[in-house]
Design an enzyme around this catalytic site. Structure first.
Site, PDB file in Angstrom:
ATOM      1  N   ASP A  60       0.756  -1.331  -0.087  1.00  0.00           N
ATOM      2  CA  ASP A  60       0.227   0.339   0.174  1.00  0.00           C
ATOM      3  C   ASP A  60       1.216   1.074  -0.092  1.00  0.00           C
ATOM      4  OD1 ASP A  60      -1.512   2.436   0.762  1.00  0.00           O
ATOM      5  OD2 ASP A  60      -2.448   1.361   2.251  1.00  0.00           O
ATOM      6  N   TYR A 168      -6.364  15.652  -8.201  1.00  0.00           N
ATOM      7  CA  TYR A 168      -5.091  15.083  -9.219  1.00  0.00           C
ATOM      8  C   TYR A 168      -4.373  15.868  -9.928  1.00  0.00           C
ATOM      9  CZ  TYR A 168      -4.136  11.581 -13.638  1.00  0.00           C
ATOM     10  OH  TYR A 168      -3.390  11.054 -14.112  1.00  0.00           O
ATOM     11  N   PHE A 201      -5.063   7.685 -21.708  1.00  0.00           N
ATOM     12  CA  PHE A 201      -4.822   5.695 -22.152  1.00  0.00           C
ATOM     13  C   PHE A 201      -5.576   4.843 -22.030  1.00  0.00           C
ATOM     14  CE2 PHE A 201      -0.939   8.309 -23.617  1.00  0.00           C
ATOM     15  CZ  PHE A 201       0.100   6.976 -23.822  1.00  0.00           C
TER      16      PHE A 201
END
Length: 263
Positions: A60, A168, A201
């Site tokens: 993680d 983001y 992508f």
């Protein structure tokens, strides 16, 4: 840098762009340490690649101790095989869109921001900082005395993020910004840093998009007017590994796409 008989640690390596990179480097004779949260997918990827030169380590990337355990396991495997560590590819990432304030005038929860930053930025830096002490101990190779390469993954959102991509874009913009200072930190050790900033992508993240959003994004691409393929991303990673003059640079891989404010 030579790929054959070198070990590469790839986070997010059991799916998407990480797996495509693992497949490409494996085809060139590399040993692959796959780091990912999904144990089943990781073991499947090892079987697909071949157990002689691939291992899976559960991790993680938002947890320092988890990274430490995975890196320790990968380094032990390197010592067992004798195939020295050649590079780290940090491909683990999440999207989780959300505007800074919603239609009810409620701010974006700080937990949502932390989730993205902890994986995309903190996780990237944490993996790198824990791998670097092992990379600096590698015997220098070639006329330039190169020890290895670090390949990071930014995004076109770092440069022209859309509404809902504040967290983001912040995380990926930070990855782009740290590329040069990281390369300067590591230059004395013969370790290079290359960052790739892909646009749309084919990946686990893009698979969650609706057809409407996907088609809208494809329309603003210049050429080719389609989502990028994993093997196209992997080819650029390979070039980043092999071409010693690529260092401290962020390379956009986007088909000349510039994301608009609105679709």
């Amino acid at each position: 840098m030579r790929i054959q008989d070198r070990t590469f640690i790839i986070s997010g390596g059991s799916s998407g762009l990480g797996l495509a990179t693992a497949q490409d480097l494996y085809s060139q004779g590399a040993y692959i340490a796959l780091l990912d949260m999904n144990t089943d997918a990781g073991e499947d990827a090892v079987t697909q690649l071949g157990k002689e030169r691939a291992r899976f380590f559960e991790v993680d990337v938002s947890d320092t101790d988890s990274i430490a355990s995975a890196v320790e396991g990968a380094v032990k495997w390197v010592k067992d095989t004798g195939m020295e560590l050649g590079g780290v590819i940090s491909a683990a990432g999440v999207g989780n869109p959300g505007k800074i304030v919603d239609r009810n005038n409620e701010p974006l929860p700080i937990s949502a921001i932390d989730f993205v930053l902890n994986i995309n930025l903190r996780g990237t830096l944490d993996l790198v900082r824990q791998c670097v002490p092992h990379m600096t101990q590698v015997k220098p190779l070639g006329p330039d005395g190169e020890r290895g390469v670090i390949v990071l993954v930014s995004s076109s959102a770092a440069f022209d993020g859309q509404p809902g991509q504040v967290a983001y874009a912040a995380s990926k913009g930070a990855v782009a910004s740290l590329t040069l200072p990281l390369a300067r930190d590591l230059a004395q050790y013969g370790i290079r840093v290359v960052t790739i900033a892909p646009s749309l992508f084919e990946s686990g993240m893009s698979a969650m998009m609706s057809d409407k959003v996907r088609k809208s994004l494809e329309r603003v691409m210049e050429f080719p007017r389609r989502a990028g393929r994993g093997e196209e991303f992997a080819k650029l990673v390979r070039q980043g590994v092999e071409n010693v003059m690529l260092n401290g640079v962020v390379v956009r891989l986007d088909g000349a796409m510039r994301m608009p404010s609105r679709l």
